[in-house]
Design a protein around this motif. Structure first.
Motif, short mmCIF file in Angstrom:
data_model
loop_
_atom_site.label_atom_id
_atom_site.label_comp_id
_atom_site.label_asym_id
_atom_site.label_seq_id
_atom_site.Cartn_x
_atom_site.Cartn_y
_atom_site.Cartn_z
N ALA A 200 0.82 -1.21 0.00
CA ALA A 200 0.00 0.00 0.00
C ALA A 200 0.86 1.26 0.00
O ALA A 200 0.54 2.24 -0.69
CB ALA A 200 -0.93 -0.01 1.21
N HIS B 117 2.71 -4.23 -6.70
CA HIS B 117 1.88 -5.39 -7.01
C HIS B 117 2.23 -6.53 -6.05
O HIS B 117 3.36 -6.62 -5.55
CB HIS B 117 2.08 -5.82 -8.45
CG HIS B 117 1.89 -4.71 -9.43
ND1 HIS B 117 0.74 -3.94 -9.49
CD2 HIS B 117 2.72 -4.19 -10.39
CE1 HIS B 117 0.86 -3.04 -10.43
NE2 HIS B 117 2.04 -3.16 -10.99
N ALA C 253 -6.42 -9.29 0.81
CA ALA C 253 -6.59 -8.51 -0.42
C ALA C 253 -7.74 -7.53 -0.30
O ALA C 253 -7.66 -6.39 -0.76
CB ALA C 253 -6.80 -9.45 -1.60
N LEU D 70 -6.79 -4.23 1.42
CA LEU D 70 -5.79 -3.33 0.84
C LEU D 70 -6.38 -1.96 0.46
O LEU D 70 -5.75 -0.93 0.75
CB LEU D 70 -5.14 -4.00 -0.37
CG LEU D 70 -4.11 -3.16 -1.13
CD1 LEU D 70 -2.99 -2.70 -0.20
CD2 LEU D 70 -3.53 -3.96 -2.30
N PRO D 71 -7.56 -1.87 -0.18
CA PRO D 71 -8.08 -0.53 -0.52
C PRO D 71 -8.26 0.37 0.69
O PRO D 71 -8.10 1.59 0.57
CB PRO D 71 -9.43 -0.85 -1.19
CG PRO D 71 -9.30 -2.23 -1.70
CD PRO D 71 -8.43 -2.95 -0.71
N PHE E 230 -12.16 -1.04 -6.03
CA PHE E 230 -11.72 -2.42 -5.83
C PHE E 230 -12.50 -3.30 -6.79
O PHE E 230 -13.73 -3.34 -6.75
CB PHE E 230 -11.96 -2.84 -4.38
CG PHE E 230 -11.57 -4.27 -4.09
CD1 PHE E 230 -10.24 -4.62 -3.96
CD2 PHE E 230 -12.54 -5.25 -3.93
CE1 PHE E 230 -9.87 -5.94 -3.68
CE2 PHE E 230 -12.18 -6.56 -3.65
CZ PHE E 230 -10.85 -6.90 -3.52
N VAL F 282 -7.44 -1.13 -6.81
CA VAL F 282 -6.91 -2.49 -6.69
C VAL F 282 -7.68 -3.42 -7.62
O VAL F 282 -8.92 -3.41 -7.65
CB VAL F 282 -7.03 -2.99 -5.24
CG1 VAL F 282 -6.55 -4.44 -5.12
CG2 VAL F 282 -6.23 -2.10 -4.29
N PHE G 94 -8.06 -7.34 -7.99
CA PHE G 94 -7.78 -8.58 -7.25
C PHE G 94 -8.23 -9.77 -8.09
O PHE G 94 -9.40 -9.88 -8.45
CB PHE G 94 -8.50 -8.56 -5.91
CG PHE G 94 -8.38 -9.85 -5.13
CD1 PHE G 94 -7.16 -10.48 -4.99
CD2 PHE G 94 -9.50 -10.42 -4.54
CE1 PHE G 94 -7.05 -11.66 -4.28
CE2 PHE G 94 -9.40 -11.60 -3.82
CZ PHE G 94 -8.17 -12.22 -3.70
N GLN H 249 -3.21 -1.40 -8.78
CA GLN H 249 -2.38 -2.35 -8.04
C GLN H 249 -2.95 -3.74 -8.27
O GLN H 249 -4.12 -4.00 -7.98
CB GLN H 249 -2.38 -2.03 -6.55
CG GLN H 249 -1.38 -0.98 -6.14
CD GLN H 249 -1.29 -0.84 -4.64
OE1 GLN H 249 -1.85 0.08 -4.07
NE2 GLN H 249 -0.59 -1.75 -3.99
N VAL I 280 -3.28 -7.58 -7.36
CA VAL I 280 -3.12 -8.53 -6.26
C VAL I 280 -3.57 -9.89 -6.78
O VAL I 280 -4.72 -10.07 -7.19
CB VAL I 280 -3.95 -8.14 -5.03
CG1 VAL I 280 -3.77 -9.18 -3.92
CG2 VAL I 280 -3.55 -6.76 -4.53
#
Length: 514
Positions: free
Chosen positions: A215, A220, A235, A238-239, A275, A307, A309, A349, A351
């Motif tokens: 973060a 990544h 995961a 993370l946001p 996300f 993100v 995911f 990002q 994940v």
């Protein structure tokens, strides 16, 4: 009779192009022709416009009507041109006064109501940038259009109200018709719930630390481990660690979601990082973007500044995963189709979460695993080497022990971790502003080995890994970026040998566990 002229906007991806709409009423038999490469929905506007005008009390001329959309070589798509064509035709019949440089963007219903369209935010942005600040939209699009700085937006519910404000005789207009509020139409997502808290994750100290580093530097992340180890929980949190979006970033993200059909009844820009969590059966068009005609944005673009995911990453099609390599490097997706080319921002990002093998029991001693060594290699080999080389942090996540799961001490929450991330991001901005970058993950190798070059003694372990072929040149730069992020979290001006060692461990954790 005069030549009617109005303006609208054609969207190609997120780029908007001004379209001049001309209308002429001839002396021949009744007909309605639209020129300028209209698609099917725009060609159908002829019947919508006739019915809407009649039911609004201002019927169109029974002579031949020709509407021309300039530039003629630019494909025009969608129903957002309905109002502009209608106002041009009414002007050609002398039913209204000239509208000047006003831009009209709305769809018409058969009863004369103005209906919202997708992509109103990027369309209004394009109009304002081109020097056309006066915009007329459907009332349901007003709140979204008004988000654009410098735009003078007017929202209307019916064609009759628009016509009377532009000089039509109100005597025969259906001004008493006021449709019910349409703001709730469409696929409106429910209100966002509470942000998942890091305090819900028991144990997993290494994974929590890796998530904080990811973060802080926008790195990544790959999480590998057995089912139930907490990969998805990590995961999803993370946001919540990422800082709020700035004005420019918010405008970018909101424009993309507007194009994808975000409800226009929203009252403010999207300030939180998005996300996206597509299912592993999603197609390339769903994740990368595409579709028939001009390509539309996919999950990768909707995750811009947020993100993306991919759970059960080896279950995705290999070509879908490899297609992510371009945006991971450039932060942009350029999609080519026969109908045209569209470019969408996609600086997200990534994940990835993966089981160690098809049965998921190969972790630890792996005594319960029923997979052969070949099956394990084939399963994880679905994640190509070039893709993994672009993933900065690769971590093995083991099952939580009973001692960790039952500990009474409360785990650190999202707010505390997000505070450290915010401080680290501020240090990065101060250091990288002169180079035109915001986070460590964006810094190219020429700067890492140039202006930000570390002492030879600091990178000795990293140089040795490159000489032995353990790291590629790209991997070498990514370890340096991780080291800078670790230094920022530790409030140090530059990485030390311990930061290099920790960064190398974060990148090679999966290989070491294997």
């Amino acid at each position: 009779m005069v030549l009617g002229r109005t303006y609208s906007v054609a969207l190609v991806g997120l780029n908007g192009y001004m379209v001049e709409v001309e209308a002429d009423i001839g002396q021949t038999l009744p007909a309605f022709v639209i020129l300028g490469l209209p698609d099917a929905s725009l060609n159908e506007a002829k019947e919508r416009i006739r019915s809407a005008a009649k039911n609004s009390g201002i019927p169109l001329s029974r002579r031949k009507i020709t509407a021309n959309l300039i530039p003629a070589s630019l494909p025009k798509r969608g129903s957002g041109f309905d109002l502009a064509v209608t106002m041009a035709v009414l002007r050609a019949a002398n039913d209204t006064r000239p509208s000047g440089r006003t831009v009209f963007i709305a769809e018409l219903g058969l009863d004369g109501r103005l209906r919202p369209v997708r992509g109103i935010l990027p369309a209004v942005m394009a109009a304002v940038q081109a020097g056309y600040p006066d915009i007329v939209v459907a009332q349901a699009n007003y709140a979204e259009a008004a988000l654009v700085p410098g735009a003078n937006v007017s929202g209307y519910r019916t064609l009759a109200r628009v016509a009377v404000d532009f000089g039509a005789d109100p005597q025969n207009l259906a001004l008493d018709f006021e449709p019910e509020d349409d703001d709730q139409e469409g696929d409106c997502p429910s209100a966002p719930g509470a942000v998942p808290d890091m305090a819900d994750v028991s144990g997993q100290g290494d994974a929590r630390r890796a998530l904080e580093v990811a973060a802080a530097g926008a790195h990544h992340l790959l999480l590998t481990g057995p089912p139930g180890a907490g990969k998805t929980m990590l995961a999803e949190r993370l946001p919540g660690l990422l800082p709020d979006l700035g004005d420019r970033e918010s405008m970018e993200v909101t424009a993309i979601h507007s194009l994808c059909g975000l409800p226009s009844s929203m009252m403010q820009l999207l300030r939180r990082p998005p996300f996206e969590n597509p299912h592993h059966s999603a197609t390339s068009a769903a994740i990368i973007g595409g579709g028939s005609g001009l390509p539309r944005p996919g999950a990768a673009s909707r995750a811009h500044r947020g993100v993306l995911f991919l759970d059960e990453a080896p279950e995705y099609e290999r070509r879908v995963l490899d297609a992510l390599r371009q945006p991971l490097e450039s932060g942009e997706l350029v999609i080519h189709r026969s109908a045209g080319t569209a470019a969408y921002p996609a600086r997200f990002q990534l994940v990835l979460a993966a089981n160690p093998c098809p049965c998921g029991k190969a972790s630890g001693k792996g005594l319960e695993c029923t997979c052969t060594a070949m099956m394990r290699r084939r399963y994880f080999a679905r994640l190509s080497g070039p893709l993994l080389d672009r993933v900065d942090i690769q971590l093995q996540v083991d099952r939580v022990s009973l001692a960790e799961f039952g500990q009474s001490a409360a785990e650190e929450g999202t707010a505390a971790v997000a505070g450290r991330v915010k401080e680290a991001r501020a240090r990065q901005r101060g250091r990288l502003e002169a180079f035109g970058f915001e986070t460590n993950s964006q810094v190219p190798g020429r700067i890492l080995r140039g202006d930000l070059r570390l002492a030879p003694g600091t990178t000795r372990i990293l140089d040795h890994s490159l000489e032995r072929g353990v790291l590629t040149a790209r991997g070498y730069d990514r370890v340096l970026r991780l080291a800078w992020t670790l230094a920022d979290l530790g409030h140090r001006d530059a990485p030390d040998p311990d930061d290099i060692g920790q960064a190398l461990g974060l990148r090679q954790a999966v290989a070491a566990a294997a």
